[in-house]
Enzyme design. Sequence first.
Site, PDB file in Angstrom:
ATOM      1  CG  ASN A   1       1.101  -1.223  -1.360  1.00  0.00           C
ATOM      2  OD1 ASN A   1       0.178  -2.004  -0.993  1.00  0.00           O
ATOM      3  ND2 ASN A   1       0.736  -0.905  -2.780  1.00  0.00           N
TER       4      ASN A   1
ATOM      5  CE  LYS B   1       1.682  -3.700  -5.208  1.00  0.00           C
ATOM      6  NZ  LYS B   1       2.181  -3.790  -6.537  1.00  0.00           N
TER       7      LYS B   1
ATOM      8  CG  HIS C   1      -1.510   1.506  -5.629  1.00  0.00           C
ATOM      9  ND1 HIS C   1      -1.466   0.419  -6.689  1.00  0.00           N
ATOM     10  CD2 HIS C   1      -0.470   1.285  -5.148  1.00  0.00           C
ATOM     11  CE1 HIS C   1      -0.443  -0.068  -6.903  1.00  0.00           C
ATOM     12  NE2 HIS C   1       0.283   0.593  -5.974  1.00  0.00           N
TER      13      HIS C   1
ATOM     14  CD  GLU D   1      -1.237  -3.036  -7.890  1.00  0.00           C
ATOM     15  OE1 GLU D   1      -1.725  -3.206  -6.579  1.00  0.00           O
ATOM     16  OE2 GLU D   1      -0.260  -2.888  -8.293  1.00  0.00           O
TER      17      GLU D   1
ATOM     18  CD  GLU E   1       3.438   3.745  -6.467  1.00  0.00           C
ATOM     19  OE1 GLU E   1       4.020   3.018  -5.758  1.00  0.00           O
ATOM     20  OE2 GLU E   1       1.976   3.472  -6.233  1.00  0.00           O
TER      21      GLU E   1
ATOM     22  N   GLY F   1       5.707  -3.419 -10.164  1.00  0.00           N
ATOM     23  CA  GLY F   1       5.930  -4.907 -10.124  1.00  0.00           C
ATOM     24  C   GLY F   1       6.514  -5.296 -11.436  1.00  0.00           C
TER      25      GLY F   1
ATOM     26  CB  SER G   1      10.925  -1.698 -10.129  1.00  0.00           C
ATOM     27  OG  SER G   1       9.758  -2.325 -10.717  1.00  0.00           O
TER      28      SER G   1
HETATM   29  C1  PEP Z   1       3.594  -0.336  -5.564  1.00  0.00           C
HETATM   30  O1  PEP Z   1       2.708  -1.225  -5.577  1.00  0.00           O
HETATM   31  O2  PEP Z   1       2.990   0.926  -4.915  1.00  0.00           O
HETATM   32  C2  PEP Z   1       4.968  -0.618  -6.007  1.00  0.00           C
HETATM   33  C3  PEP Z   1       5.646   0.350  -6.147  1.00  0.00           C
HETATM   34  O3  PEP Z   1       5.311  -1.993  -6.135  1.00  0.00           O
HETATM   35  P1  PEP Z   1       6.749  -2.460  -6.626  1.00  0.00           P
HETATM   36  O4  PEP Z   1       7.761  -1.640  -5.670  1.00  0.00           O
HETATM   37  O5  PEP Z   1       6.651  -3.887  -6.516  1.00  0.00           O
HETATM   38  O6  PEP Z   1       6.988  -2.113  -7.894  1.00  0.00           O
END
Ligand code: PEP
Length: 252
Positions: free
Chosen positions: A10, A12, A96, A98, A168, A174, A214
């Site tokens: 992803n 973003k 997601h 966000e 998630e 992040g 992460s």
């Molecule tokens: C994401 O945005 O779906 C995500 C898992 O981000 P990150 O790997 O940076 O934590």
Amino acid sequence: MVRKPFIAGNWKMNMDLQSSIDLASGIAHGLGASEACEVAVCPPSVYLAAVVKAVAGNPVGVGAQNCYFERDGAFTGELSASMVSNIGCQYVILGHSERRSIFGESDADVNKKVFAALEAGLTPIVCVGELLEEREAGRTLDVIRTQFEGSLAGLSSDQMQHCVIAYEPVWAIGTGKVATPDQAEEVHASIRGLLTSSFDQATAESVRIQYGGSVKPDNASELLSQPNIDGALVGGASLKTDSFLAIVKAAN
Ligand code: PEP
């Protein structure tokens, strides 16, 4: 049943046109001919067509990070699922955290988008995950159940089997704070249980559940070796060819 691991990146709201093409090509060329796992990249929507072209002929799928649930019409700034499919994408990330927290998407919105995506022939990657305060209050599994039931309401078993779920935990996205393999596996197993109770055993055994939050090359193997973790949705580490390919390698 053996579930094929699925690693998706992803991106973003990052990258520019040339770096998107370079990253997608780098990933496409870095993959072996017979990867044991499914791989996809999800660039910003304005770069989707260029990325589809960059990976053409290689085993890399392309997905959008969102779509709208209406087919067409006066919805300024939105993309329909059929538009995403029409330019050659196979996937769309829906719900997601966000999108949920910054843009106010509800489970009901996500549910309508899931139906629109399936109708357009896309594979929805449906995200669920708890906030830190929800985990600390011992409410993780309740939150996941509510998101699962709301986002996936009304699907037939066949439709459910065309979806991917991404667990998630919001506190891990992040932040560099990855869920431990045990924490992640507990939630994945409970999602597998929800698939059995809401659909059936065959559906529960076939739907892939990705972990996201992460994921990095150094923690991917341990997470991916859990019985109910079938892949990863990767944010930050998907923006560099080497780190994304290292995660794909861990899944193989
Ligand atoms: C994401 O945005 O779906 C995500 C898992 O981000 P990150 O790997 O940076 O934590």
